[in-house]
Design a protein around this motif. Structure first.
Motif, mmCIF file in Angstrom:
data_model
loop_
_atom_site.group_PDB
_atom_site.id
_atom_site.type_symbol
_atom_site.label_atom_id
_atom_site.label_comp_id
_atom_site.label_asym_id
_atom_site.label_seq_id
_atom_site.Cartn_x
_atom_site.Cartn_y
_atom_site.Cartn_z
ATOM 1 N N GLY A 1 0.815 -1.214 0.000
ATOM 2 C CA GLY A 1 0.000 0.000 0.000
ATOM 3 C C GLY A 1 0.851 1.268 0.000
ATOM 4 N N HIS A 2 1.928 1.273 0.778
ATOM 5 C CA HIS A 2 2.818 2.446 0.801
ATOM 6 C C HIS A 2 3.434 2.693 -0.579
ATOM 7 C CE1 HIS A 2 2.730 3.836 4.876
ATOM 8 N NE2 HIS A 2 2.989 2.644 5.380
ATOM 9 N N ILE A 3 3.821 1.606 -1.235
ATOM 10 C CA ILE A 3 4.458 1.785 -2.551
ATOM 11 C C ILE A 3 3.462 2.357 -3.554
ATOM 12 C CG2 ILE A 3 5.461 0.518 -4.502
ATOM 13 C CD1 ILE A 3 6.792 -1.218 -2.227
ATOM 14 N N ALA A 4 2.182 1.990 -3.396
ATOM 15 C CA ALA A 4 1.145 2.526 -4.286
ATOM 16 C C ALA A 4 0.656 3.896 -3.825
ATOM 17 C CB ALA A 4 -0.020 1.546 -4.357
ATOM 18 N N ASN A 5 1.314 4.443 -2.786
ATOM 19 C CA ASN A 5 0.942 5.770 -2.288
ATOM 20 C C ASN A 5 -0.495 5.806 -1.763
ATOM 21 O OD1 ASN A 5 1.970 8.283 -1.750
ATOM 22 N ND2 ASN A 5 1.171 9.191 -3.646
ATOM 23 N N CYS A 6 -0.918 4.722 -1.099
ATOM 24 C CA CYS A 6 -2.277 4.640 -0.553
ATOM 25 C C CYS A 6 -2.471 5.639 0.596
ATOM 26 C CB CYS A 6 -2.545 3.220 -0.024
ATOM 27 S SG CYS A 6 -2.877 2.011 -1.321
ATOM 28 N N SER A 7 -3.744 5.970 0.844
ATOM 29 C CA SER A 7 -4.077 6.846 1.970
ATOM 30 C C SER A 7 -3.936 6.097 3.288
ATOM 31 C CB SER A 7 -5.529 7.321 1.831
ATOM 32 O OG SER A 7 -6.396 6.211 2.010
ATOM 33 N N ASP A 8 -3.903 6.866 4.398
ATOM 34 C CA ASP A 8 -3.808 6.244 5.727
ATOM 35 C C ASP A 8 -4.941 5.248 5.958
ATOM 36 O OD1 ASP A 8 -1.577 7.708 6.230
ATOM 37 O OD2 ASP A 8 -2.507 9.090 7.667
ATOM 38 N N SER A 9 -6.135 5.599 5.525
ATOM 39 C CA SER A 9 -7.264 4.702 5.806
ATOM 40 C C SER A 9 -7.174 3.436 4.940
ATOM 41 C CB SER A 9 -8.603 5.418 5.615
ATOM 42 O OG SER A 9 -8.963 5.448 4.257
ATOM 43 N N GLN A 10 -6.612 3.566 3.745
ATOM 44 C CA GLN A 10 -6.397 2.356 2.940
ATOM 45 C C GLN A 10 -5.331 1.459 3.571
ATOM 46 O OE1 GLN A 10 -5.672 4.366 -0.845
ATOM 47 N NE2 GLN A 10 -7.494 3.394 -1.700
ATOM 48 N N ILE A 11 -4.248 2.076 4.080
ATOM 49 C CA ILE A 11 -3.206 1.290 4.749
ATOM 50 C C ILE A 11 -3.818 0.547 5.943
ATOM 51 C CG2 ILE A 11 -1.026 1.412 6.037
ATOM 52 C CD1 ILE A 11 -0.411 2.210 3.260
ATOM 53 N N GLU A 12 -4.712 1.229 6.650
ATOM 54 C CA GLU A 12 -5.363 0.603 7.807
ATOM 55 C C GLU A 12 -6.264 -0.553 7.355
ATOM 56 O OE1 GLU A 12 -4.676 0.836 10.890
ATOM 57 O OE2 GLU A 12 -6.338 -0.470 11.547
ATOM 58 N N SER A 13 -6.960 -0.389 6.232
ATOM 59 C CA SER A 13 -7.780 -1.484 5.686
ATOM 60 C C SER A 13 -6.905 -2.679 5.320
ATOM 61 C CB SER A 13 -8.537 -1.042 4.429
ATOM 62 O OG SER A 13 -9.443 -0.013 4.742
ATOM 63 N N LEU A 14 -5.748 -2.404 4.720
ATOM 64 C CA LEU A 14 -4.831 -3.486 4.342
ATOM 65 C C LEU A 14 -4.329 -4.206 5.596
ATOM 66 C CD1 LEU A 14 -2.914 -1.619 1.489
ATOM 67 C CD2 LEU A 14 -4.300 -3.694 1.201
ATOM 68 N N ARG A 15 -4.080 -3.435 6.656
ATOM 69 C CA ARG A 15 -3.620 -4.034 7.910
ATOM 70 C C ARG A 15 -4.693 -4.970 8.487
ATOM 71 N NH1 ARG A 15 -2.603 -4.013 13.277
ATOM 72 N NH2 ARG A 15 -4.686 -3.211 13.606
ATOM 73 N N THR A 16 -5.929 -4.504 8.497
ATOM 74 C CA THR A 16 -7.028 -5.320 9.027
ATOM 75 C C THR A 16 -7.239 -6.569 8.169
ATOM 76 O OG1 THR A 16 -8.066 -3.279 9.786
ATOM 77 C CG2 THR A 16 -9.451 -5.254 9.752
ATOM 78 N N PHE A 17 -7.212 -6.381 6.868
ATOM 79 C CA PHE A 17 -7.313 -7.515 5.934
ATOM 80 C C PHE A 17 -6.229 -8.547 6.269
ATOM 81 C CE2 PHE A 17 -5.892 -9.402 1.838
ATOM 82 C CZ PHE A 17 -7.076 -9.974 1.392
ATOM 83 N N GLY A 18 -4.988 -8.070 6.464
ATOM 84 C CA GLY A 18 -3.873 -8.967 6.775
ATOM 85 C C GLY A 18 -4.051 -9.664 8.111
#
Lengths: 301, 301
Positions: free
Chosen positions: B199-216
Motif C-alpha cells: 500500500g505504501h508503494i502505491a501511495n495509498c491513503s492512511d485509511s487504505q493502509i489501515e484497511s490493508l492491515r485489518t485484511f492482513g
C-alpha cells in the motif's frame, strides 16, 4: 559540546547517556515476552566499551550536529554489535562461556533464547535508526542512507561476510590478505558505518562522509592490530583475560605475519594517517575524533 | 495488470518474477564468501509458496501502484520469512531435518553457517527495501515507513516475540489467548506488513493502509487456523508431510480449544470479514486481493 572536559570525561558522559537511553528501549506499553526483554537487556548492559556509539556521536559533533539526534543511531549500532557478539559466542560458533567476565547470553538464557535475542536486537536496531527522523527530524533522505549503509556494512558484504570468512579461516591456513579481509569486515565495517552515520546526522557533505569512512577504515584496522598485539604482550590484569590465547588457539594474527615491531609501527602509521584525513576534512570541530584515535592507539585493554 | 489471467496464473507469474529477481540478488561484482552466497540462495530457492511477496504485489496493484516498484520489498519480506525458517529449524529451536521435502539449511551447511545465513538474509532484507527508493523512485518518507514497519512487525514486538512465546508455550499449557498471541505475531505480523508495504508503494491513503492491515490480520489468522485444521484432517499426499503431527507433539491448536467445526466456521468468518474490509476500502482494483483470500481459504496444502 564542551571542549574543556577531558576525553575520558567525554567518553564517560556518552556511556552514561547511552545506558539511560537503553533502559528506555522498550516503553512499558510494549507487549514483549519478559524473557526476551531480559535477554536483550542482559547483553546490552554487560559492560561494553561503547566504542561504536561514541564514534557516531563524535562524528556527528565534529560535523556540528546535535548529540540528541545522533542517539537513536548510536543505540542502533550498539544493538548490532551486541547481536553479533551473542551469535558469535554460541556453541555452534566460538562456544564461549564468558565475555567480559560475565556468563555469555546462551549460558544464562539457553541457546534458543540467545539466537532469538540476537535476531531481535538486529531487527530493532533498524527501528531505532528510524527514530532519528521520527523524534529528531533528521531528513528522510539522510535516514535512508543510514539504513542502507547499516544493511550493507553489517550484512553479507560486511560484518556477516567477515564472520563467515573468519570461521572458514579457522579451519585452515590464512594469508595476510585473508586476515585483512576478515579484520576489515568483522571490525572496521561497523566502525566505518558509525562514523558515516554520525556525519549524515550532522548533514555533512559527501567529501566529509568519505573522510569519515577513510578515518574509520584506518582506526578500525589499527584497533584490530592493537588487539593482536595486546593478546601477545598485554597485561592480563588489565585485559581481564589470559594473554597469548591466539597463539594457543593457533589463530593467525598481524604479529604472526609481519612481527611485533612492524605491527606496532603499522598501528602508529594508520593512526597518523587517520588523523591527517580528519584534520584536512574541513570539519566544524574535529578535536574529539583526533583525541579518540590517540586514545585507541594508547589503550592497554 | 491483466485481469483476464486466472488467479493461479497471476500467482505463478509473480513467483517466476521473484525467482529471477532472487538470482540477481548479489551482482557478481559483490565480494561475498561463496559458502554464504550458497547457503542464502539454498533456502531462498527451496520452493516456498511466496505468499508474502504475492501480498506485497497484490496490495500495491490494488492501490494502482507499479509492480516493479514493489519487487524490492517483495524480495525483502521473503528474505525475512526465510531467515525465520532457517533459525526456527536449528537444533536449539525446533530441530527439524527437513522442510518442504528438502534438507534444512543447517543439515546441508552446518549450524554456524545456518545462523549466519539467517543473519545475512535479515540484514540484507533492509538493504533490499531501500532499493524501492534508489531504483524506482518511491518517496523517501514512504520507504522510511516501510523500514519502520518491517522492524516493528518482524522484531521483538512482532515475529520474534511470537517465536519466543511459542517456544515458552511448548514447555507448558497454553491458553486460547496465548495461542492467539503466538499466531498473531508468528504469522499475521509479517502478512500485515506485506500488505501495508504494498500500500505504501502505491501511495495509498492512511485509511487504505489501515484497511490493508485489518485484511492482513484476518487472513493471517484464518491462514493459521486453516493450517491447524489441515494438520488434523488434511491429505498427507497433498500436504507433503504427516498429518496429526500437532497432536503427536502435544501442540495446542484452534481445533483443540474450540473444536473442528467451529474452527472451520472461524476461517469462513475471518475470510468474509477480510473481504468486506477490502471491498469497502476504495481501492483502484481490489479483485486480486479478494481472489487471494478465497484461494487461501480453499487451499488443501
Amino acid at each position: 559540546m564542551n571542549n574543556r572536559i577531558s576525553i575520558h570525561q567525554y567518553m564517560n558522559d556518552i556511556g552514561d547517556r547511552l545506558d539511560r537511553e537503553f533502559s528506555n528501549l522498550f516503553p512499558p506499553s510494549w507487549k514483549v515476552p519478559e524473557t526476551l526483554r531480559e535477554s536483550m537487556s542482559y547483553s546490552l548492559m554487560a559492560g561494553g566499551k561503547r566504542m561504536r556509539p561514541l564514534l557516531v556521536i563524535a562524528a556527528c559533533e565534529a560535523g556540528g550536529g546535535n548529540r540528541d539526534a545522533a542517539l537513536p543511531v548510536a543505540c542502533a549500532v550498539e544493538m548490532v554489535h551486541t547481536y553479533s557478539l551473542i551469535h558469535d559466542d554460541l556453541p555452534a560458533m566460538d562456544n564461549d562461556d564468558y565475555r567480559r567476565g560475565k556468563l555469555t547470553n546462551h549460558k544464562v538464557f539457553g541457546e534458543a533464547s540467545a539466537i532469538l535475542a540476537g535476531d531481535a536486537l538486529l531487527t530493532h536496531a533498524f527501528y531505532s535508526v528510524i527514530q532519528a527522523s521520527r523524534q529528531h527530524g533528521v531528513p528522510a533522505e539522510r535516514v535512508l542512507s543510514i539504513v542502507e549503509d547499516l544493511a550493507e556494512y553489517a550484512g553479507p558484504r560486511g560484518m556477516v561476510g567477515g564472520q563467515v570468512a573468519d570461521m572458514e579461516g579457522e579451519q585452515g591456513l590464512t594469508t595476510l590478505e585473508q586476515l585483512e579481509y576478515i579484520h576489515l569486515h568483522k571490525t572496521s565495517d561497523l566502525i566505518m558505518f558509525s562514523l558515516m552515520a554520525g556525519g549524515h546526522i550532522a548533514n555533512c557533505s559527501d567529501s566529509q562522509i568519505e573522510s569519515l569512512r577513510t578515518f574509520g577504515h584506518h582506526i578500525g584496522l589499527a584497533f584490530q592490530i592493537q588487539d593482536d598485539i595486546l593478546d601477545l604482550v598485554g597485561d592480563e590484569s588489565k585485559l581481564g583475560k589470559p594473554v597469548q590465547s591466539d597463539l594457543k588457539q593457533e589463530k593467525v594474527t598481524y604479529p604472526y605475519f609481519i612481527g611485533l615491531d612492524a605491527s606496532k609501527r603499522e598501528v602508529e602509521r594508520l593512526t597518523a594517517e587517520a588523523k591527517r584525513v580528519i584534520s584536512e576534512g574541513n570539519f566544524t570541530d574535529p578535536t574529539r575524533l583526533l583525541e579518540i584515535s590517540d586514545f585507541l592507539m594508547a589503550r592497554d585493554h
